[in-house]
Enzyme design. Sequence first.
Site, PDB file in Angstrom:
ATOM      1  CE  LYS A 147      -4.269  10.300  13.745  1.00  0.00           C
ATOM      2  NZ  LYS A 147      -3.540   9.437  12.834  1.00  0.00           N
ATOM      3  N   GLY A 162       0.814  -1.226   0.000  1.00  0.00           N
ATOM      4  CA  GLY A 162       0.000   0.000   0.000  1.00  0.00           C
ATOM      5  C   GLY A 162       0.837   1.261   0.000  1.00  0.00           C
ATOM      6  N   PRO A 163       1.602   1.510  -1.087  1.00  0.00           N
ATOM      7  CG  PRO A 163       2.710   1.441  -3.142  1.00  0.00           C
ATOM      8  CD  PRO A 163       1.708   0.693  -2.310  1.00  0.00           C
ATOM      9  N   GLY A 208       2.279   5.024   3.257  1.00  0.00           N
ATOM     10  CA  GLY A 208       3.135   3.891   2.890  1.00  0.00           C
ATOM     11  C   GLY A 208       4.288   4.295   1.978  1.00  0.00           C
TER      12      GLY A 208
END
Length: 290
Positions: A175, A8-9, A13
């Site tokens: 978060k 998952g770039p 990522g």
Amino acid sequence: MTTLALIGPGAVGGTVAAWLAQNPDLSVVVCARTPFETLEIETPGGAISARPTVFTHPSQASPVDWVLIATKTYDTASAEGWLEALVGPQTRLAVLRNGVEHVEPFLDRLPAERIVPAVVDIPAERGAPGRIVQRRDGSIKVPDDAAGRAFVALFAHTPIAVSTTPDFKTEAWKKLALNCAGAVNALVLKPAGVVHDEAIAEVMRTLVRECVAVGRAEGADLADDLPDTVIANYRGAPADSVNSLHADRAAGRPMELDARNGVIVRRGAKHGIATPANAMVVALINAAAE
Ligand SMILES: NC(=O)c1ccc[n+]([C@@H]2O[C@H](COP(=O)([O-])OP(=O)(O)OC[C@H]3O[C@@H](n4cnc5c(N)ncnc54)[C@H](OP(=O)(O)O)[C@@H]3O)[C@@H](O)[C@H]2O)c1
């Protein structure tokens, strides 16, 4: 040589993969849905680039020391094939995503002690595949255990503040408290500045109060003034900033609504805690996006 594959770039990522690839002792492979030649990242300290091996099909992959998954939460199932190919008997998996359900989706694949849940605070945007703007050096927090400490060591050469925390659950719920309020922006399709309207701020506080009640029931140590802290945080942000839920809805993409608000409703029900405000935003956003 430590072998590492990032699934998952995208914004997070791709940034992480490019930074890790700056270490010649790390062999970095990127598992992509949309291929690219190079990662080019505009970082706060200047541009960096990397040319990791890019795989586009799990048949190209084999087991590695580390898998990092940074797909959106709704793309967990589509990454199954990658995990099948990449996870061997020693592999550790780091889960870089929002929400409080980092570990659960992967327990059928590897034991909890080899999974590193990560709270990521790296504001980044992707203009095109492999082209990313990293707004701040940012930080990543992981649990203080053997796998968490090994994960921290991977980033020693980077400016990203990667550290362990003795209370990961609290970090993740803090978060989540920030993120659950952002559903209001996605609902009204208005950026952060809408929080200066006190009536809108009060809706956001209500979402966060429910998150705090459920988080405490789950064991998180959340402060009484967290709803006000979240509002102060939104009011301090640039008025035109757009959170990712809002951006995804505006672009007609799937949304991390279940990971950011639905989870509060689901976990609330488990503890007998009413969460009508979060249930309402989930229903309204889903209906509006249909
Ligand atoms: N962006 C931020 O500033 C930020 C900050 C903190 C936390 N987060 C969290 O970090 C997580 C990742 O967010 P993001 O902003 O980086 O998302 P993103 O930019 O949409 O990146 C997700 C990447 O996953 C890829 N992908 C999806 N399914 C895949 C599959 N089956 N195999 C391989 N790759 C696949 C996508 O491919 P395509 O290239 O084909 O789309 C995309 O490159 C989310 O949980 C988000 O909430 C984001």
